[in-house]
Design a protein around this motif. Sequence first.
Motif: not given
Length: 460
Positions: A2-12, A272-277, A256-264
């Motif tokens: 699991a890998i997590s990133i923050t969208t531009p402009g997000s303070p996190r 499961g397999h690779g995931l970019l949050v 082999h790495t999918d993306a999951l867009h979530v609210k912070s």
Amino acid sequence: CAISITTPGSPRAARPISRTRQVIKQPSHSSNVDRDNLTGQQLRSAPEVTVSDLGGVLKSVVAESAPDAPATEGASVVVKEPAVPGKAFAARQGLVMLRTDCNDLRGTEEILGNLCDALKLDSRVKDFDRPPHRAHASQRSDKYPRVRSDSQAEEALYGSDHFHSVNFSDPIYFQVAVSRQAQKEFSGETDFPSGNYYVAWDGVFLLVMWEQQSDKRVSRAAGRVVAEILTEAAEKCAADVYVQACSPGCQNLFTHTDALHVKSSDQHRTTGHGLLVVDHDELQSIDDELASWYRRAHYYFWLFAEYKNNARRIRDLSSITNSRLSSMLAMRQKHHSIPVLKWREQMRRRLAMRGWRKKSRKAMGDVWLSVAAIEVMRQSWDEDRRRFKDRIRDNPIEPLFQYDYSDDEAAIDAIDSTLAREALADASSRFDTRVIAVVTAASGVSALVGAIAGGLVGAA
């Protein structure tokens, strides 16, 4: 992973990349609580108690009365039901390239028009949005298919099997509505989203997005029907699509790495397999998230398509080199072993190997050609690699590519043509020696015949 990133402009701040799966043990429930005897009034009036982990809110039972106090009828006991997981948008990305015979960008408008017409006629396609055609912003490049047979290997040596790939200036946006029963399983998985797929495709980069709960894993079977629809539409236009998988044996249509867009603020679980949050302060509509994610990722996938396709061709050429070199050395070994055999076996071997020199010379020529092709393409690929890695380095979406490009990089760096060159030099020297011997013998015979003829003339 699991890998997590923050969208531009997000303070996190971006969370660190983790390559290990975390396992959190769930706390056991209290053994002295009889949940079956709880009353509805007790469930409604009791204060809420929450126990949570990365998997979301767990069901827990808490007794508010003192441990030593006797149970009374009015004791406040709570069963906390799991909270409803937050909404999320799952996204799968892949290289699904339009394969055409068009070698001029002026013909891309007709291709785009025919393709759009074919898609609109498909009953599974909804809310189709035909993009504008901007020839100056479209791109055409040569790509190479996977080498599957010996006849294709012959074409690969000369590069005559290449095809023209078109990258449209603007993506085609549409939705796909297919029932779960109409979608095919993949690797035993049959978990499909209940809603529509939202699609963006520009002739090279395919992006498929759908809505699901944030605690639900991204199914590897989801989204594959979109590639089937694109294939059928392309075939109606006398074209085809080519899926650039991570390796020849891989049946996965996406990276082999999918993306999951979530609210912070949402809690989510990754398995499961690779995931970019991808964390967002607020999720937009799925149409807006699709367009935003496409704009953010499409350039990098275009660079990756160049890198990946050339890498695959270099590896195919390396396989051809090894195959032809093995054949050449095997024929020479069989020929040189004839003198040690018994005379009957020698006769059988010689009959079986008739024309071996001709075949050996053909294999030798193929090895020379493939080694030269590898060197030429390797220079181009080194530039593709430098450009791709420079652009993607320290980019939050870099994890989308890590699994799919690392294998090629290691395999190509390990290619060594030293053995092939030495074997070719040895075979060439032996061939030259034999030719010199034959020419010398022929010259001697000619001189002898001339001397005899001259003596006969003189005697006459």
